[in-house]
Write an enzyme that holds these catalytic residues in place. Structure first.
Site, PDB file in Angstrom:
ATOM      1  N   ASP A  31      20.288-104.565 131.302  1.00 47.93           N
ATOM      2  CA  ASP A  31      20.219-106.200 131.059  1.00 47.93           C
ATOM      3  C   ASP A  31      20.216-106.836 130.453  1.00 47.93           C
ATOM      4  OD1 ASP A  31      17.874-107.742 132.503  1.00 47.93           O
ATOM      5  OD2 ASP A  31      16.936-107.837 130.743  1.00 47.93           O
ATOM      6  N   SER A  32      20.305-108.185 130.307  1.00 46.54           N
ATOM      7  CA  SER A  32      20.580-109.232 129.227  1.00 46.54           C
ATOM      8  C   SER A  32      19.438-108.609 127.915  1.00 46.54           C
ATOM      9  CB  SER A  32      19.996-110.398 129.172  1.00 46.54           C
ATOM     10  OG  SER A  32      18.834-110.693 129.632  1.00 46.54           O
ATOM     11  N   TYR A  63      21.405-115.036 130.303  1.00 51.27           N
ATOM     12  CA  TYR A  63      21.919-114.617 131.478  1.00 51.27           C
ATOM     13  C   TYR A  63      22.108-116.474 131.986  1.00 51.27           C
ATOM     14  CZ  TYR A  63      24.363-109.658 130.247  1.00 51.27           C
ATOM     15  OH  TYR A  63      25.342-109.078 130.183  1.00 51.27           O
ATOM     16  N   GLY A  64      20.529-116.157 132.144  1.00 50.89           N
ATOM     17  CA  GLY A  64      19.888-116.745 133.285  1.00 50.89           C
ATOM     18  C   GLY A  64      19.708-118.370 132.785  1.00 50.89           C
ATOM     19  N   CYS A  94      17.285-106.697 136.123  1.00 50.27           N
ATOM     20  CA  CYS A  94      17.993-108.083 136.460  1.00 50.27           C
ATOM     21  C   CYS A  94      18.101-109.048 137.409  1.00 50.27           C
ATOM     22  CB  CYS A  94      19.314-108.120 135.408  1.00 50.27           C
ATOM     23  SG  CYS A  94      19.447-109.900 134.667  1.00 50.27           S
ATOM     24  N   THR A  96      18.448-112.374 137.714  1.00 49.86           N
ATOM     25  CA  THR A  96      20.062-112.724 137.406  1.00 49.86           C
ATOM     26  C   THR A  96      21.409-112.474 138.062  1.00 49.86           C
ATOM     27  OG1 THR A  96      18.538-113.661 135.576  1.00 49.86           O
ATOM     28  CG2 THR A  96      21.230-114.505 135.838  1.00 49.86           C
ATOM     29  N   GLU A 181      11.472-112.703 124.527  1.00 51.91           N
ATOM     30  CA  GLU A 181      12.144-112.184 123.434  1.00 51.91           C
ATOM     31  C   GLU A 181      11.460-112.249 121.922  1.00 51.91           C
ATOM     32  OE1 GLU A 181      15.753-110.576 123.192  1.00 51.91           O
ATOM     33  OE2 GLU A 181      15.638-110.000 126.027  1.00 51.91           O
ATOM     34  N   CYS A 213      12.077-111.990 137.719  1.00 55.87           N
ATOM     35  CA  CYS A 213      13.295-112.327 135.995  1.00 55.87           C
ATOM     36  C   CYS A 213      12.237-110.502 135.687  1.00 55.87           C
ATOM     37  CB  CYS A 213      12.527-112.846 134.970  1.00 55.87           C
ATOM     38  SG  CYS A 213      13.668-112.529 133.476  1.00 55.87           S
ATOM     39  N   THR A 214      12.642-109.571 135.046  1.00 53.44           N
ATOM     40  CA  THR A 214      12.384-108.577 134.525  1.00 53.44           C
ATOM     41  C   THR A 214      12.354-108.730 133.124  1.00 53.44           C
ATOM     42  OG1 THR A 214      14.875-108.004 133.664  1.00 53.44           O
ATOM     43  CG2 THR A 214      14.146-106.877 135.767  1.00 53.44           C
ATOM     44  N   HIS A 215      11.815-110.250 132.414  1.00 59.02           N
ATOM     45  CA  HIS A 215      10.937-110.459 131.304  1.00 59.02           C
ATOM     46  C   HIS A 215       9.719-110.623 131.678  1.00 59.02           C
ATOM     47  CE1 HIS A 215      15.028-110.406 129.162  1.00 59.02           C
ATOM     48  NE2 HIS A 215      14.466-110.572 127.856  1.00 59.02           N
TER      49      HIS A 215
HETATM   50  N1  DGL Z   1      15.977-110.128 132.890  1.00 57.57           N
HETATM   51  C1  DGL Z   1      16.696-110.616 133.047  1.00 57.57           C
HETATM   52  C2  DGL Z   1      16.561-111.469 134.990  1.00 57.57           C
HETATM   53  O1  DGL Z   1      16.094-110.377 135.153  1.00 57.57           O
HETATM   54  C3  DGL Z   1      17.728-111.845 133.230  1.00 57.57           C
HETATM   55  C4  DGL Z   1      16.554-113.062 132.032  1.00 57.57           C
HETATM   56  C5  DGL Z   1      17.866-113.863 131.003  1.00 57.57           C
HETATM   57  O2  DGL Z   1      18.530-113.218 129.943  1.00 57.57           O
HETATM   58  O3  DGL Z   1      18.328-115.554 131.290  1.00 57.57           O
HETATM   59  O4  DGL Z   1      17.076-112.288 135.277  1.00 57.57           O
END
Ligand code: DGL
Length: 302
Positions: A31-32, A63-64, A94, A96, A181, A213-215
């Site tokens: 992931d990012s 990344y998003g 991820c 994205t 984060e 989003c996995t965050h």
């Molecule tokens: N956790 C990632 C996702 O599921 C990326 C979040 C990011 O880097 O913007 O999209």
């Protein structure tokens, strides 16, 4: 998974007839940044005996908010680093990357690759059907995601492949990744940001909200609370991590690349492209247990 044969733990398995992978090889997950650890946690619960190498591209998070071309380039670099470490399969933890780069990765790399969008869509449809049955009305599916994921329309497409009964309403929520984060998970600022992102979804009568989003699972209790306040009822929140782990279990059974469950408990290795100390300090929250040491690596240019 074409070309995979044999299932004995530790055996060498021809992969698509080209290079050999071993069932004792690790799973590669990336992931990012920290978010993909929510998927690692679900994988370790479902597949305790598997070794996992996780890469968080912390030098380039988020990344998003980047273009699809840039995300594809970053995703290639992450995949290469993990494949150089002889992983037997890749889990793109991820949304994205899964939304914009999964087809490219599958075309370019010769190993099984699982993303998070298809499993997330599957879990969303199941939850929306259950919610519809419970209240007697079929409502819409809401998706919170990064700008890249929402713009890709990957969730509406994935849901439409399963059923045409639900409309998918997407909402980009770019501020939530930096909040997670930073570890800023509750209080006024996350509540205000979540409220701003949820309002249009609740107005559009969504019956479930997918964390695209996995965050975002780290903000699940704030999201659930604000959604309930806005809707005047509980709104089920769908997290793709468990559904993704189930898909990985299926993929490994189909490909016969699962490690023998009688083997020792699998090890987790953590790699990042920047700031290993702060990653280590935050990783515990995502994993639900003490994180192993974190190693900083460089990605090849490209
Ligand atoms: N956790 C990632 C996702 O599921 C990326 C979040 C990011 O880097 O913007 O999209």
């Amino acid at each position: 998974m074409d070309g995979l044969v044999a299932s004995v733990s530790g055996s060498t398995l021809p992969h698509r007839g080209q290079h050999a992978v071993s069932s004792s090889a690790p799973l590669g997950v990336f992931d990012s940044g920290l978010g993909g650890l929510t998927v690692v946690r679900a994988l370790r619960e479902a597949l305790a005996f598997e070794n996992i190498v996780y890469l968080g591209d912390t030098a380039r998070v988020p990344y998003g908010t980047r273009s699809a071309e840039t995300v594809i380039r970053y995703a290639r670099g992450c995949a290469r680093v993990l494949i150089e470490r002889s992983v037997k399969a890749l889990v793109v933890a991820c949304n994205t990357v899964s939304a914009v780069a999964l087809d490219v990765l599958r075309a370019e790399f010769d190993l099984p690759i699982v993303g998070v969008v298809e499993p997330g869509a599957f879990a969303a449809v199941a939850a929306a059907e259950a919610a519809g049955l419970a209240c007697g009305v079929m409502s819409n599916v809401g998706v919170l995601g990064t700008p890249g994921t929402i713009a890709s329309l990957s969730y509406p497409r994935a849901v439409a492949r399963l059923t045409t009964r639900f409309e998918v309403i997407g909402r980009a929520a770019p501020l939530l990744v930096p909040l997670v984060e930073e570890g800023w998970l509750d209080g006024d600022v996350p509540t205000l940001a979540v409220r701003r992102y949820l309002e249009p979804l609740i107005q559009a009568n969504v019956g479930v909200i997918v964390l695209g989003c996995t965050h975002y699972p780290l903000l699940k209790s704030t999201i659930a609370r604000v959604a309930a306040e806005l809707a005047g009822r509980d709104v089920p929140i769908v997290d793709s991590a468990v559904a993704t782990a189930q898909e990985v279990v299926r993929m490994m059974a189909d490909g016969r690349i699962a490690r023998n469950p009688a083997d020792a408990v699998g090890e987790l290795r953590l790699l990042v492209t920047d700031l290993p100390e702060s990653f280590h300090a935050s990783a515990r929250r995502f994993l639900g247990q003490q994180a192993p040491a974190v190693t900083a690596i460089d990605l090849p240019p490209g």
